[in-house]
Design a protein around this motif. Structure first.
Motif, short mmCIF file in Angstrom:
data_model
loop_
_atom_site.label_atom_id
_atom_site.label_comp_id
_atom_site.label_asym_id
_atom_site.label_seq_id
_atom_site.Cartn_x
_atom_site.Cartn_y
_atom_site.Cartn_z
N ASP A 59 0.83 -1.18 0.00
CA ASP A 59 0.00 0.00 0.00
C ASP A 59 0.88 1.24 0.00
O ASP A 59 1.87 1.32 0.72
N HIS A 81 4.82 -6.36 2.95
CA HIS A 81 5.05 -7.58 3.72
C HIS A 81 6.55 -7.87 3.77
O HIS A 81 7.24 -7.84 2.75
N HIS A 130 5.27 -6.56 8.71
CA HIS A 130 5.30 -5.64 7.57
C HIS A 130 6.30 -4.52 7.82
O HIS A 130 6.34 -3.94 8.90
N GLU A 184 -5.88 0.15 9.16
CA GLU A 184 -6.75 -0.06 7.99
C GLU A 184 -6.08 -0.97 6.97
O GLU A 184 -6.70 -1.88 6.40
N SER A 185 -4.78 -0.77 6.76
CA SER A 185 -4.06 -1.57 5.78
C SER A 185 -3.96 -3.04 6.19
O SER A 185 -3.99 -3.93 5.35
N LEU A 186 -3.84 -3.27 7.51
CA LEU A 186 -3.64 -4.63 8.01
C LEU A 186 -4.93 -5.23 8.58
O LEU A 186 -4.88 -6.21 9.31
N GLN A 187 -6.05 -4.67 8.21
CA GLN A 187 -7.33 -5.08 8.80
C GLN A 187 -7.64 -6.55 8.57
O GLN A 187 -8.28 -7.21 9.41
N ASP A 188 -7.18 -7.12 7.46
CA ASP A 188 -7.44 -8.52 7.18
C ASP A 188 -6.80 -9.46 8.20
O ASP A 188 -7.16 -10.65 8.27
N GLU A 189 -5.84 -8.96 8.98
CA GLU A 189 -5.13 -9.80 9.93
C GLU A 189 -5.71 -9.72 11.35
O GLU A 189 -5.19 -10.32 12.27
N TRP A 190 -6.77 -8.95 11.53
CA TRP A 190 -7.38 -8.80 12.86
C TRP A 190 -7.98 -10.14 13.30
O TRP A 190 -8.55 -10.86 12.54
#
Length: 242
Positions: free
Chosen positions: A2, A11, A21, A236-242
């Motif tokens: 991003d 990453h 990251h 926001e950028s790493l939200q998929d890892e929550w």
């Protein structure tokens, strides 16, 4: 990857199941990761471990009564086969619990030589991770943020821990807004938490540091990569890892 202005997030690698990251803002670099299930540690607190299990930490975390206790507790110089117990004060009878980052003004047998987990916001990272080039070292500065609640804590890498992103009780309490206890898990954030580490940022000497110095240094490091708003961008950028 991003790109948000001059901030670049990419990453770097996976470690123990955690995606790490790089965060690059030109002159200043850092790295970030998300821990969905953070844990707390009582290491270094004078009231952390009592032989009867009544301390704020779990005796199993100290390796007692197994063979691993020497990594977490200070040996008694007169009976090296046993952990040293405090002999005076409020926590008389409790073990002397060590942290990897220490205050060189005090002898190793003094509780004052170690970072008190109940008072000092510090982060513990696995020794294997700290051996990775670019992962940082004891005394480097860190910021931890709850991306949902918005609370954060400024601190340092203060110990070698069991898991990626273990929080001192003070750091856990700063983020949750409640007094945290490692043994019961009370007041420890339920996660997920965002961690931002600034490798190579430690001062000399690395300890002791006043709370105001830690805060000022972390704020300065954050400004170099865009300020507090960067934490929101990272979350926001790493939200998929929550």
């Amino acid at each position: 990857m991003d790109r948000m202005g001059v901030l670049v997030i990419e990453h770097w690698m996976d470690f123990a199941g955690v995606a790490v990251h790089r965060v690059d803002a030109g002159d200043r670099r850092a790295y970030a990761f998300v821990n969905p299930r953070p844990q707390a540690t009582a290491q270094g607190a004078p009231g952390a471990y009592h032989p009867d299990g009544s301390g704020s930490g779990d005796l199993r975390d100290a390796g007692w009564p197994g063979a691993a206790w020497r990594e977490r507790l200070v040996p008694d110089p007169h009976q090296p086969q046993r952990p040293l117990r405090q002999n005076e004060g409020r926590y008389a009878g409790y073990f002397v619990s060590a942290t990897a980052l220490q205050d060189p003004r005090f002898p190793r047998t003094s509780v004052n030589a170690y970072l008190d987990a109940g008072r000092v916001p510090y982060l513990a990272l696995p020794q294997e991770w700290l051996a990775v080039e670019g992962a940082g070292a004891l005394g480097d500065f860190v910021v931890v943020r709850d991306p949902v609640g918005g609370r954060h804590s400024f601190g340092v890498i203060g110990d070698r821990g069991r898991a990626m992103g273990e929080l001192s009780e003070r750091m856990a309490g700063d983020v949750s807004g409640q007094r945290a206890e490692a043994r019961s898990g009370r007041g420890v954030p339920g996660g997920p938490l965002l961690y931002l580490v600034f490798p190579g940022s430690r001062r000399e000497p690395a300890w002791p540091l006043q709370a105001a110095v830690i805060r000022a240094r972390c704020e300065r490091l954050l400004r170099a990569i865009g300020g507090m708003a960067t934490l929101g961008q990272l979350a926001e950028s790493l939200q998929d890892e929550w």
